[in-house]
Design an enzyme around this catalytic site. Structure first.
Site, short mmCIF file in Angstrom:
data_model
loop_
_atom_site.label_atom_id
_atom_site.label_comp_id
_atom_site.label_asym_id
_atom_site.label_seq_id
_atom_site.Cartn_x
_atom_site.Cartn_y
_atom_site.Cartn_z
N CYS A 1 0.83 -1.20 0.00
CA CYS A 1 0.00 0.00 0.00
C CYS A 1 0.87 1.26 0.00
CB CYS A 1 -0.98 -0.01 1.17
SG CYS A 1 -2.30 1.22 0.99
N ASP B 1 -3.91 1.43 9.97
CA ASP B 1 -5.08 2.31 10.09
C ASP B 1 -5.63 2.28 11.50
OD1 ASP B 1 -5.03 1.74 7.04
OD2 ASP B 1 -6.33 3.48 7.36
C1 RUB Z 1 -4.01 3.30 3.34
C2 RUB Z 1 -3.35 2.30 4.21
C3 RUB Z 1 -2.07 2.70 4.90
C4 RUB Z 1 -2.42 3.22 6.30
C5 RUB Z 1 -1.23 3.87 6.96
O1 RUB Z 1 -5.29 2.89 2.94
O2 RUB Z 1 -3.83 1.21 4.44
O3 RUB Z 1 -1.21 1.61 5.02
O4 RUB Z 1 -3.46 4.18 6.20
O5 RUB Z 1 -0.85 5.00 6.23
P1 RUB Z 1 -6.16 3.85 2.01
P2 RUB Z 1 -0.06 6.21 6.89
O6 RUB Z 1 -5.38 4.08 0.76
O7 RUB Z 1 -7.43 3.08 1.76
O8 RUB Z 1 -6.43 5.11 2.78
O9 RUB Z 1 1.19 5.64 7.45
O10 RUB Z 1 0.18 7.15 5.73
O11 RUB Z 1 -0.95 6.82 7.92
#
Ligand code: RUB
Length: 317
Positions: free
Chosen positions: A132, A201
């Site tokens: 991701c 998340d």
């Molecule tokens: C994003 C996702 C990321 C976490 C952590 O999902 O799963 O791994 O949000 O991100 P989506 P961060 O694209 O559906 O929002 O470290 O940037 O908070």
């Protein structure tokens, strides 16, 4: 950072124009700040009521990332204390702006500190896999790269929204050796991988981590090959309601992110599911890297109890 209204921010978070748990949390704080500065309320309690209703709307934009309610709650809890102190409208407005700025600053600093702490885990010659598009995970990799460590990164595509493409482009631009692979190829490559680093998340009190769909499969495969599995996450990803046995809701998005509407019309009778996140149990995670240090997932509950001594008083809805 956005200077959108609450409505714009709500829509951008919902449509994923603003996405990633940290970013949506900061965008919510930014929207509340704009509201506080521009609202026409004539008393502090009136402004508080408007902010509370805006906060509620923002929390509903996406259900899984706990960073969103945690950001709104940070601002509203501080604001309600100000209200109890009987602040004037002007003083109350200033307080809200300060709280929003404080959340944004803390969040930005936390990501930088996680980058620093997490980079200690990366050594020359490593092959690191990430999934991701996580700012926190990317900061770990960029910090290690800035320390002149020589390592390679494998990034999974992350269907159906292909956030892996964003990650691989960011890393490649910085000169990191990156390979993008289909999600389904993770087992084929895992024997080459030394470490997995992903974001989160939400983190539950039992150490389970909720992150982008596919994370738990990667963790399972990493477990099979005894590959280290690290989660990089700011402490506002900890979910206080899980201290009370509540579950983290898993967002289900439109089937049209998986197949086109036309295709589905032609192929009637097929159910298409599109869960956006999954849950990786604590036993598949070696370490959670936060701005307050590293924790084995089984130990995260102690940090949570420190941060949320009275979880039943947290308004997570
Ligand atoms: C994003 C996702 C990321 C976490 C952590 O999902 O799963 O791994 O949000 O991100 P989506 P961060 O694209 O559906 O929002 O470290 O940037 O908070």
């Amino acid at each position: 950072m956005t200077s959108d209204t609450v409505d714009d921010t709500y829509l951008k978070i919902r449509s994923m124009e603003i996405r990633g748990a940290g970013r949506i949390a900061r965008a919510a704080a930014e929207a509340l700040k704009k509201r506080a500065l521009e609202a026409s309320a004539s008393t502090a309690p009136e402004l508080f009521r408007e902010l509370a209703s805006d906060g509620q709307r923002l929390k509903e934009a996406r259900p899984t990332a706990v960073s969103l309610p945690n950001s709104v709650n940070f601002v509203l809890t501080g604001a309600s204390k100000g209200l109890e102190r009987g602040l004037s409208l002007g003083e109350f407005r200033e307080l809200v702006v300060r709280l929003c700025d404080e959340f944004i600053e803390r969040s930005t600093n936390a990501v930088a500190v996680i980058g620093e702490i997490g980079s200690r885990r990366i050594v020359d010659g490593d092959i690191v896999l990430t999934h991701c598009n996580s700012e926190a995970a990317i900061h770990v990799l960029l910090t290690a790269h800035n320390q002149n460590k020589a390592f390679k990164v494998i990034v999974t595509e992350t269907r159906p929204r292909y956030q892996g493409r964003i990650t691989s482009a960011i890393l490649a631009k910085e000169g990191i050796d990156v390979t993008l692979i289909p999600d389904s190829a993770c087992r084929l490559y895992m024997h080459e991988v030394d470490k997995v680093v992903v974001g989160a998340d939400a983190i539950a009190s039992n150490g389970a981590v909720v992150n982008k769909i596919g994370t738990s499969t990667i963790a399972l495969v990493a477990h099979e090959t005894r590959t280290r599995f690290y989660v990089a996450a700011e402490t506002y990803k900890l979910s206080p309601k899980t201290l009370l046995g509540e579950l983290v809701e898993i967002e289900e998005r439109s089937p049209y992110e998986v197949v086109s509407e036309r295709w589905l019309k032609k192929n009637r009778g097929i159910k298409v599911r599109n869960p956006a996140f999954d849950v990786t149990p604590a036993e598949y995670i070696d370490l959670i890297i936060t701005e307050q240090g590293v924790f084995p997932p089984q130990g995260i509950v102690f940090l949570m109890k420190e941060l949320y001594p009275e979880p039943s008083k947290v308004d997570w809805r």
